[in-house]
Scaffold this active site. Structure first.
Site, PDB file in Angstrom:
ATOM      1  N   PHE A  15       0.831  -1.202   0.000  1.00  0.00           N
ATOM      2  CA  PHE A  15       0.000   0.000   0.000  1.00  0.00           C
ATOM      3  C   PHE A  15       0.866   1.251   0.000  1.00  0.00           C
ATOM      4  O   PHE A  15       1.922   1.286   0.616  1.00  0.00           O
ATOM      5  CB  PHE A  15      -0.869   0.066   1.275  1.00  0.00           C
ATOM      6  CG  PHE A  15      -2.013  -0.885   1.308  1.00  0.00           C
ATOM      7  CD1 PHE A  15      -3.188  -0.616   0.621  1.00  0.00           C
ATOM      8  CD2 PHE A  15      -1.947  -2.052   2.068  1.00  0.00           C
ATOM      9  CE1 PHE A  15      -4.263  -1.491   0.674  1.00  0.00           C
ATOM     10  CE2 PHE A  15      -3.010  -2.925   2.126  1.00  0.00           C
ATOM     11  CZ  PHE A  15      -4.172  -2.649   1.425  1.00  0.00           C
ATOM     12  N   ASP A  16       0.380   2.297  -0.638  1.00  0.00           N
ATOM     13  CA  ASP A  16       0.894   3.638  -0.413  1.00  0.00           C
ATOM     14  C   ASP A  16       0.201   4.122   0.862  1.00  0.00           C
ATOM     15  O   ASP A  16      -0.800   3.548   1.285  1.00  0.00           O
ATOM     16  CB  ASP A  16       0.560   4.541  -1.609  1.00  0.00           C
ATOM     17  CG  ASP A  16       1.120   5.947  -1.452  1.00  0.00           C
ATOM     18  OD1 ASP A  16       2.189   6.099  -0.833  1.00  0.00           O
ATOM     19  OD2 ASP A  16       0.484   6.888  -1.946  1.00  0.00           O
ATOM     20  N   LYS A  17       0.697   5.166   1.483  1.00  0.00           N
ATOM     21  CA  LYS A  17       0.095   5.654   2.715  1.00  0.00           C
ATOM     22  C   LYS A  17      -0.917   6.763   2.447  1.00  0.00           C
ATOM     23  O   LYS A  17      -2.104   6.618   2.709  1.00  0.00           O
ATOM     24  CB  LYS A  17       1.180   6.149   3.680  1.00  0.00           C
ATOM     25  CG  LYS A  17       0.611   6.697   4.989  1.00  0.00           C
ATOM     26  CD  LYS A  17       1.680   7.280   5.868  1.00  0.00           C
ATOM     27  CE  LYS A  17       2.244   8.562   5.344  1.00  0.00           C
ATOM     28  NZ  LYS A  17       1.347   9.715   5.345  1.00  0.00           N
ATOM     29  N   THR A  20      -4.438   6.499   0.670  1.00  0.00           N
ATOM     30  CA  THR A  20      -4.788   5.086   0.505  1.00  0.00           C
ATOM     31  C   THR A  20      -5.124   4.486   1.862  1.00  0.00           C
ATOM     32  O   THR A  20      -6.230   4.014   2.083  1.00  0.00           O
ATOM     33  CB  THR A  20      -3.626   4.305  -0.147  1.00  0.00           C
ATOM     34  OG1 THR A  20      -3.278   4.948  -1.373  1.00  0.00           O
ATOM     35  CG2 THR A  20      -4.024   2.866  -0.422  1.00  0.00           C
ATOM     36  N   LEU A 153       4.726   1.173   1.230  1.00  0.00           N
ATOM     37  CA  LEU A 153       5.800   1.814   0.478  1.00  0.00           C
ATOM     38  C   LEU A 153       5.318   3.233   0.200  1.00  0.00           C
ATOM     39  O   LEU A 153       4.352   3.434  -0.541  1.00  0.00           O
ATOM     40  CB  LEU A 153       6.073   1.068  -0.827  1.00  0.00           C
ATOM     41  CG  LEU A 153       7.208   1.600  -1.683  1.00  0.00           C
ATOM     42  CD1 LEU A 153       8.529   1.566  -0.917  1.00  0.00           C
ATOM     43  CD2 LEU A 153       7.329   0.792  -2.959  1.00  0.00           C
TER      44      LEU A 153
END
Length: 174
Positions: A15-17, A20, A153
Site C-alpha cells: 500500500f501507499d500511505k 490510501t 511503500l
C-alpha cells in the site's frame, strides 16, 4: 478472468500511505505561518498536482476563499512536486527537499506529512496530521488473515510512515 486467476498467486499486498491508508484531511493542515497572499498562490499551484496532500491544500484554501484558477504552465517533477513561474518568480510545492525547506521537530506518535512551498527565496513547511481511513484496520487485518504479507511503500519520510505502520501492525514499511 485471467487477472482473477492470477490473484490466487498473490503473496504480498503493498500500500501507499497518503490517500490510501490515510485520509488527507484539510482540517489537519497547519497553514498559520503562511501569509494569505502566498497561501493563495500555493493553492493555485496545488490545483495542478494529483498528489492527495496538494489536493487537500487546494480544497482547504478554496473553501475559505472561493473558487481559484490553477497557475498556468505548471511543470510536475516526478516524485518531488510541481513548479511554475509566477510573475517571474519560481514557485514550488512538494517535498521539503524539493522546496529546500527544513522540517522542525515532529509531534511524537502522530502521522505527520509535509507539504512545502517555496516562493522565490521564501519557504514554508506545511504540516498535515493524517488519520487512518475508516476501513484501513479491517482491510489490513482481513488481508493478513488470508495469509498475505502487507507492506507500506510511501514517498513520505519515516516519521510520517512509522505511526501508520504501528497503528495497522504492519511490520514492513519504507
Amino acid at each position: 478472468g485471467d487477472v482473477i486467476e492470477r490473484m490466487a498467486d498473490v503473496d504480498y499486498v503493498v500500500f501507499d500511505k497518503t490517500g490510501t491508508l490515510t485520509v488527507p484531511d484539510p482540517a489537519g493542515l497547519d497553514l498559520a505561518d503562511l501569509p494569505p497572499d502566498r497561501l493563495i498562490i500555493a493553492a493555485r499551484l496545488a490545483m495542478a498536482s494529483r498528489h492527495p496532500l496538494a489536493r487537500a491544500l487546494g480544497a482547504a484554501v478554496q473553501a475559505q476563499n472561493g473558487a481559484l484558477s490553477p497557475l498556468a504552465n505548471v511543470t510536475e517533477v516526478t516524485g518531488q512536486g510541481v513548479e511554475a513561474l509566477y510573475e517571474e518568480t519560481l514557485v514550488r510545492l512538494g517535498s521539503p527537499a524539493f522546496c529546500q525547506v527544513e522540517m522542525g521537530p515532529e509531534p511524537l506518535g502522530q502521522a505527520v506529512s509535509h507539504l512545502a512551498f517555496r516562493f522565490g527565496e521564501q519557504a514554508w513547511c506545511l504540516r498535515m496530521t493524517q488519520t487512518l481511513r475508516i476501513d484501513a484496520v479491517k482491510t489490513v487485518a482481513d488481508l493478513k488473515a488470508m495469509g498475505l504479507e502487507v507492506m507500506i511503500l510511501s514517498g513520505d519520510h519515516q516519521e510520517a510512515v512509522r505511526p501508520v505502520a504501528e497503528q495497522l501492525a504492519i511490520k514492513t514499511w519504507q
